[in-house]
Design an enzyme around this catalytic site. Structure first.
Site, PDB file in Angstrom:
ATOM      1  N   LYS A  83       0.864  -1.187   0.000  1.00 55.04           N
ATOM      2  CA  LYS A  83       0.000   0.000   0.000  1.00 55.04           C
ATOM      3  C   LYS A  83       0.901   1.238   0.000  1.00 55.04           C
ATOM      4  CE  LYS A  83      -3.950   1.311   2.914  1.00 55.04           C
ATOM      5  NZ  LYS A  83      -4.021   1.696   4.333  1.00 55.04           N
TER       6      LYS A  83
HETATM    7  C1  E4P Z   1      -7.368   2.306   5.221  1.00 51.32           C
HETATM    8  O1  E4P Z   1      -6.801   1.816   4.301  1.00 51.32           O
HETATM    9  C2  E4P Z   1      -7.089   3.671   5.695  1.00 51.32           C
HETATM   10  O2  E4P Z   1      -5.767   3.781   6.121  1.00 51.32           O
HETATM   11  C3  E4P Z   1      -8.054   4.017   6.803  1.00 51.32           C
HETATM   12  O3  E4P Z   1      -9.371   3.687   6.376  1.00 51.32           O
HETATM   13  C4  E4P Z   1      -7.985   5.470   7.240  1.00 51.32           C
HETATM   14  O4  E4P Z   1      -9.036   5.740   8.115  1.00 51.32           O
HETATM   15  P1  E4P Z   1      -9.074   7.060   9.051  1.00 51.32           P
HETATM   16  O5  E4P Z   1      -9.292   8.234   8.173  1.00 51.32           O
HETATM   17  O6  E4P Z   1     -10.239   6.815   9.963  1.00 51.32           O
HETATM   18  O7  E4P Z   1      -7.775   7.099   9.766  1.00 51.32           O
END
Ligand code: E4P
Length: 214
Positions: A83
């Site tokens: 990622k």
């Molecule tokens: C997932 O891949 C993301 O990192 C995550 O959904 C971010 O969420 P947040 O905005 O609540 O930190």
């Protein structure tokens, strides 16, 4: 539609799995830091529990270092997806990793044009962050809808959309209706989806009425 667990907490992941809500897992450095264990130990444990994609972020910001770190992460298990945040060096790394057969997700997507660049770089997944846009009075759902339309109208772009930063059950409902490929949901929101006061009241009423059984 696949549902992923947005967590690095093994207990939360196991609980979501019991409900059929763990087709995959997304982690990020913030979620990993909350666990107070080593980055690789956590990923090993999650990959042992989950057979679907487990998304893990390298921390490097420079092309060669991203590639080195990504290759190491991908050795943890065959279901690791790398990622990578949305920026130029990251997109170059996505192209190179694709040639090596390592799957990638471009994360921190906040505009449709970023989603186009990620798809053209060969990302298998993109993560548009809906809740964080809503936090700034932008329309997170509109972003998801725009990306869905662009990918639908251009079938050569084979990237799957993972809706990230989901904050409410209504987000889940709207995204499902939109035909978003994957929703990554924090366990708090799963708990909120299950609850309805009329369900609780109905159960109590049934139990009360059952006292009158002959
Ligand atoms: C997932 O891949 C993301 O990192 C995550 O959904 C971010 O969420 P947040 O905005 O609540 O930190």
């Amino acid at each position: 539609m696949d549902i992923y667990v947005d967590s690095a907490n093994l207990e939360e992941i196991k609980q979501a799995k019991e409900l059929g809500l763990a087709d995959g897992v997304t982690t990020n450095p913030t979620l990993i830091a909350k666990e107070n264990k080593s980055f690789t130990d956590i990923l090993h444990a999650i990959c042992k529990e989950i057979s679907g994609p487990v998304h893990a972020e390298p921390l490097s910001l420079e092309y060669d270092a991203i590639l080195k770190e990504s290759r190491e992460l991908s050795k943890i298990a065959p279901n690791i997806v790398i990622k990578i945040p949305m920026f130029k060096e990251g997109l170059k790394a996505v192209r190179a990793l694709k040639e090596e057969g390592i799957p990638t997700n471009v994360t921190l997507i906040f505009s449709p044009s970023q989603a186009i660049l990620a798809a053209k770089a060969g990302a298998d997944f993109v993560c548009p962050f809906l809740g964080r846009l809503d936090d700034y009075s932008h329309d997170g759902l509109a972003l998801l809808e725009a990306i869905r339309t662009i990918y639908n109208n251009n079938p050569d772009l084979e990237t799957q959309i993972i809706a990230a930063s989901i904050r409410t059950p209504n987000h889940v409902v709207e995204l499902s209706a939109m035909g978003i490929d994957i929703l990554t949901i924090p366990s708090k929101v799963i708990g909120m989806m299950e609850k309805h006061p009329l369900t609780d009241a109905g159960v109590q009423q049934f139990l009360k009425d059952a006292e009158n059984f002959k």
